[in-house]
Design a protein around this motif. Structure first.
Motif, PDB file in Angstrom:
ATOM      1  N   ILE A   5      -9.584  25.261  73.641  1.00 31.44           N
ATOM      2  CA  ILE A   5      -9.295  25.542  72.013  1.00 31.44           C
ATOM      3  C   ILE A   5     -10.176  26.383  71.318  1.00 31.44           C
ATOM      4  CG2 ILE A   5      -9.174  23.936  70.032  1.00 31.44           C
ATOM      5  CD1 ILE A   5      -7.183  23.155  72.284  1.00 31.44           C
ATOM      6  N   ASP A  76      -5.137  27.677  74.771  1.00 26.21           N
ATOM      7  CA  ASP A  76      -4.041  26.824  74.841  1.00 26.21           C
ATOM      8  C   ASP A  76      -3.648  26.164  73.442  1.00 26.21           C
ATOM      9  OD1 ASP A  76      -3.821  26.430  77.805  1.00 26.21           O
ATOM     10  OD2 ASP A  76      -5.885  25.704  77.605  1.00 26.21           O
ATOM     11  N   GLY A  77      -4.740  26.238  72.377  1.00 26.92           N
ATOM     12  CA  GLY A  77      -4.302  25.665  71.298  1.00 26.92           C
ATOM     13  C   GLY A  77      -5.393  26.418  70.180  1.00 26.92           C
ATOM     14  N   LYS A 107       2.197  26.875  70.782  1.00 25.12           N
ATOM     15  CA  LYS A 107       0.782  26.732  70.696  1.00 25.12           C
ATOM     16  C   LYS A 107       0.412  25.501  69.691  1.00 25.12           C
ATOM     17  CE  LYS A 107      -1.018  30.236  73.700  1.00 25.12           C
ATOM     18  NZ  LYS A 107      -2.167  31.294  73.818  1.00 25.12           N
ATOM     19  N   PRO A 108      -0.406  24.498  70.194  1.00 21.35           N
ATOM     20  CA  PRO A 108      -0.772  23.529  69.322  1.00 21.35           C
ATOM     21  C   PRO A 108      -1.748  24.011  68.412  1.00 21.35           C
ATOM     22  CG  PRO A 108      -1.549  22.686  71.271  1.00 21.35           C
ATOM     23  CD  PRO A 108      -0.682  23.966  71.452  1.00 21.35           C
ATOM     24  N   VAL A 109      -1.858  23.921  67.024  1.00 14.76           N
ATOM     25  CA  VAL A 109      -2.657  24.435  65.964  1.00 14.76           C
ATOM     26  C   VAL A 109      -2.858  23.206  64.940  1.00 14.76           C
ATOM     27  CG1 VAL A 109      -0.645  25.436  64.486  1.00 14.76           C
ATOM     28  CG2 VAL A 109      -3.040  26.311  64.473  1.00 14.76           C
ATOM     29  N   MET A 135       4.503  28.031  65.950  1.00 17.97           N
ATOM     30  CA  MET A 135       3.181  27.303  66.308  1.00 17.97           C
ATOM     31  C   MET A 135       3.673  25.800  66.146  1.00 17.97           C
ATOM     32  SD  MET A 135       0.084  29.622  65.273  1.00 17.97           S
ATOM     33  CE  MET A 135      -1.019  28.861  66.560  1.00 17.97           C
ATOM     34  N   PHE A 178      -5.588  17.179  70.425  1.00 18.13           N
ATOM     35  CA  PHE A 178      -5.394  18.179  71.130  1.00 18.13           C
ATOM     36  C   PHE A 178      -5.315  17.784  72.616  1.00 18.13           C
ATOM     37  CE2 PHE A 178      -6.937  21.251  67.851  1.00 18.13           C
ATOM     38  CZ  PHE A 178      -5.814  22.357  68.063  1.00 18.13           C
ATOM     39  N   LEU A 182      -1.779  18.379  74.694  1.00 16.15           N
ATOM     40  CA  LEU A 182      -1.976  19.367  75.999  1.00 16.15           C
ATOM     41  C   LEU A 182      -2.098  18.662  77.424  1.00 16.15           C
ATOM     42  CD1 LEU A 182      -4.719  21.763  74.317  1.00 16.15           C
ATOM     43  CD2 LEU A 182      -2.450  22.063  74.767  1.00 16.15           C
TER      44      LEU A 182
END
Length: 184
Positions: A5, A76-77, A107-109, A135, A178, A182
Motif C-alpha cells: 500500500i 496494490d492499493g 486498484k483500491p484507494v 479506481m 485494505f 486485497l
C-alpha cells in the motif's frame, strides 16, 4: 502474501503536516499482510504534465513518467493523503494522478483529507477524479479536522498521536479493509 500500500503525500508545501499524518497512518493502519510505504510527491517532483500522448495510451516518452509508472505499478492499493486548499485538492496530486491511467485502474484507494473542517470539499472533488481513473474507492475515508490547539506556532503538530487519536479507530478499520479487499 504481503500486499503493498502506498500512502501518496499529496502536498508539496514546505510547511506541510502530511509527513506527520502519514507516519501516524502507517502505524495505525498496520496489518500483518500489508507493507505500507510513503510516496512523497515532493521528492518525486514531477513537472506539470508534459507527455505528448494521452495517458490512456500507455505511451510514455519522458523518463520521469516511465519511472512514475513503474513505481505506481509496484503497489496494490493507495491512500491519497491531501489537505484542502480553497475547497480543492493540491495541484501536484492531481498532476501526479493525471500522468497515468491504466496503472490506477481497479486498484483500491482511500482518501485521507485534512483541514480546518476535515477537507470535505477537497474529498468530494477527488472522488470524481478517482471515479474517472476507474479506481475502487474504499468505504473507509478519513476527514481530519485540524484544531489550532493541536498545532504549534509553525503549524506543526505538538503531539500527532494525541491530535489524531479521535481517528485511530477509522485508521485501523482502513487497514483492515485494505487487507480484506486485497485477499479476495
Amino acid at each position: 502474501m504481503t500486499k503493498n500500500i502506498g500512502i501518496i503525500l499529496g502536498s508539496t508545501r514546505p510547511s506541510r503536516i502530511s509527513p506527520s499524518i502519514a507516519e501516524w497512518l502507517q502505524k495505525n493502519m498496520a496489518q500483518p499482510d500489508l507493507q505500507i510505504d510513503f510516496i512523497d510527491l515532493a521528492t518525486i517532483d514531477l513537472p506539470f504534465l508534459d507527455e505528448s500522448e494521452q495517458p490512456s495510451t500507455g505511451i510514455y516518452h519522458q523518463a520521469h513518467t516511465q519511472v512514475w509508472s513503474q513505481l505506481v505499478q509496484e503497489y496494490d492499493g493507495f491512500v491519497l493523503l491531501f489537505p484542502q486548499y480553497n475547497w480543492g485538492y493540491p495541484a501536484p496530486l492531481k498532476n501526479a494522478l493525471d500522468y497515468l491511467y491504466k496503472e490506477w485502474a481497479h486498484k483500491p484507494v482511500s482518501m485521507v483529507s485534512y483541514g480546518g473542517h476535515g477537507g470535505f470539499q477537497a474529498a468530494q472533488g477527488m472522488a470524481l477524479v478517482i471515479r474517472g481513473l476507474k479506481m475502487q474507492l474504499l468505504t473507509n475515508n478519513l476527514q481530519i479536522s485540524l484544531r489550532k490547539d493541536d498545532l504549534d506556532d509553525r503549524g506543526q503538530f505538538i503531539d500527532p498521536d494525541t491530535a489524531l487519536a479521535p481517528y485511530a479507530f477509522n485508521a485501523q478499520q482502513l487497514g483492515a479493509e485494505f487487507s480484506h479487499v486485497l485477499t479476495k
